[in-house]
Design an enzyme around this catalytic site. Structure first.
Site, PDB file in Angstrom:
ATOM      1  N   ASP A 189       0.828  -1.245   0.000  1.00  0.00           N
ATOM      2  CA  ASP A 189       0.084  -0.093  -0.131  1.00  0.00           C
ATOM      3  C   ASP A 189       0.788   1.224   0.071  1.00  0.00           C
ATOM      4  O   ASP A 189       2.001   1.390   0.427  1.00  0.00           O
ATOM      5  CB  ASP A 189      -0.783   0.132   1.253  1.00  0.00           C
ATOM      6  CG  ASP A 189      -2.012   1.014   1.054  1.00  0.00           C
ATOM      7  OD1 ASP A 189      -2.354   1.398  -0.060  1.00  0.00           O
ATOM      8  OD2 ASP A 189      -2.759   1.274   2.131  1.00  0.00           O
ATOM      9  N   HIS A 217       2.330   3.650  -9.100  1.00  0.00           N
ATOM     10  CA  HIS A 217       2.094   2.387  -9.466  1.00  0.00           C
ATOM     11  C   HIS A 217       3.247   1.715 -10.150  1.00  0.00           C
ATOM     12  O   HIS A 217       3.716   0.765  -9.867  1.00  0.00           O
ATOM     13  CB  HIS A 217       0.729   2.189 -10.112  1.00  0.00           C
ATOM     14  CG  HIS A 217      -0.411   2.509  -9.232  1.00  0.00           C
ATOM     15  ND1 HIS A 217      -0.419   2.038  -7.949  1.00  0.00           N
ATOM     16  CD2 HIS A 217      -1.724   3.326  -9.565  1.00  0.00           C
ATOM     17  CE1 HIS A 217      -1.648   2.630  -7.497  1.00  0.00           C
ATOM     18  NE2 HIS A 217      -2.376   3.303  -8.571  1.00  0.00           N
ATOM     19  N   LEU A 223      10.316 -20.876  -4.306  1.00  0.00           N
ATOM     20  CA  LEU A 223       9.217 -20.146  -3.734  1.00  0.00           C
ATOM     21  C   LEU A 223       7.658 -20.149  -4.805  1.00  0.00           C
ATOM     22  O   LEU A 223       7.923 -20.125  -5.647  1.00  0.00           O
ATOM     23  CB  LEU A 223       9.675 -18.709  -3.675  1.00  0.00           C
ATOM     24  CG  LEU A 223       8.427 -17.581  -3.315  1.00  0.00           C
ATOM     25  CD1 LEU A 223       8.654 -17.620  -1.849  1.00  0.00           C
ATOM     26  CD2 LEU A 223       8.830 -16.056  -3.827  1.00  0.00           C
TER      27      LEU A 223
END
Ligand code: IPE
Ligand code: IPE
Ligand code: MG
Length: 236
Positions: A16, A33, A127
């Site tokens: 965020d 962004h 991962l």
């Protein structure tokens, strides 16, 4: 990679603060962004290095569809780019990718790219990178309830046989362990419809850092903090 007992197996991040990061610099939100993509790569690399097995990133919530069409388009554009540009690096790093969320709200070319990435990386056993996209936890829970109800209606499941373990397997996060650690950047201290069922016993960490400034050193520091925590699960 050495994996201590105390290393979080699953880290979930609420990425965020992109908009505020841009606004602080007198720029439009889209610029924040754009600058939020590199920290995603840094977090993936650092998670691998630290022996984390699952990394779940909140990239776009069901509620984020309510943002301006321009902003939604910017985010979808960045996503399209990421899906194309990062396959090679994910492959090289033995990363398996999966997506959770409401796929039918996304454009067909995006869902096609997502399905291809999932298929192309399905054999990787490093991962697991789980991207929450058009994701809302309440919607996820409701859809799991509907799945269970449909099975009961068909006679394939007895209502009294439903338990927490079985219910977990009906969520989008099916087959993934619950997050050990949830990190939220940008100073907000809320969960914003993220993994509500799954974070029942997760450790929470809130940092004021805005997502575009997040980096591997901060992730490492947060993981080190996590290692000092005592998890009690209600026991004494
Ligand atoms: C996080 O940054 C990215 C998404 C939610 C898609 P924001 O866009 O929420 O940035 P702030 O919180 O307005 O600063
Ligand atoms: C949560 O951030 C969603 C993502 C990070 C993708 P928001 O910025 O949408 O959350 P609120 O509105 O501050 O709760
Ligand atoms: Mg925000």
């Amino acid at each position: 990679m050495s994996e201590s007992k105390l290393t979080p197996r699953h880290v979930a991040i609420i990425m965020d603060g992109n908009g505020r990061w841009a606004q602080l610099r007198g720029r439009e939100r889209y610029y924040g962004h754009m600058q939020g993509v590199e920290p995603v790569r840094a977090a993936v690399r650092a998670a691998i290095r630290r022996g984390v097995r699952y990394l779940t990133l909140y990239a776009f919530s069901t509620e984020n569809w309510q943002r301006s069409p321009d902003e939604v388009e910017t985010l979808m554009g960045l996503l399209r780019q990421y899906l194309k540009s990062d396959l090679q690096e994910l492959q090289k790093n033995n990363v398996r990718i999966r997506f959770i969320g409401e796929r039918d709200m996304l454009a067909p070319d995006i869902t096609a790219a997502m399905a291809k990435l999932e298929a192309d990386t399905a054999g990787n056993d490093g991962l697991t990178l789980c991207v929450a996209l058009s994701y809302g936890s309440r919607q996820e829970i409701v859809s799991a309830v509907k799945k269970a109800a449909a099975l009961v209606k068909k006679g394939d499941l007895q209502a009294e046989d439903i338990d927490a373990k079985m219910f977990s397997e009906m969520l989008y996060t099916q087959a993934m362990p619950d997050p050990d650690l949830v990190i939220r950047t940008s100073g907000e201290q809320r969960v914003s419809n993220y993994l509500l069922w799954q974070i029942a016993y997760s450790e929470l960490f809130f940092t004021k850092t805005l997502w575009p400034d997040f980096n591997k050193d901060e992730l490492t520091a947060i993981i080190n903090d996590f290692k000092t925590r005592e998890r009690r699960y209600g026991k004494n």
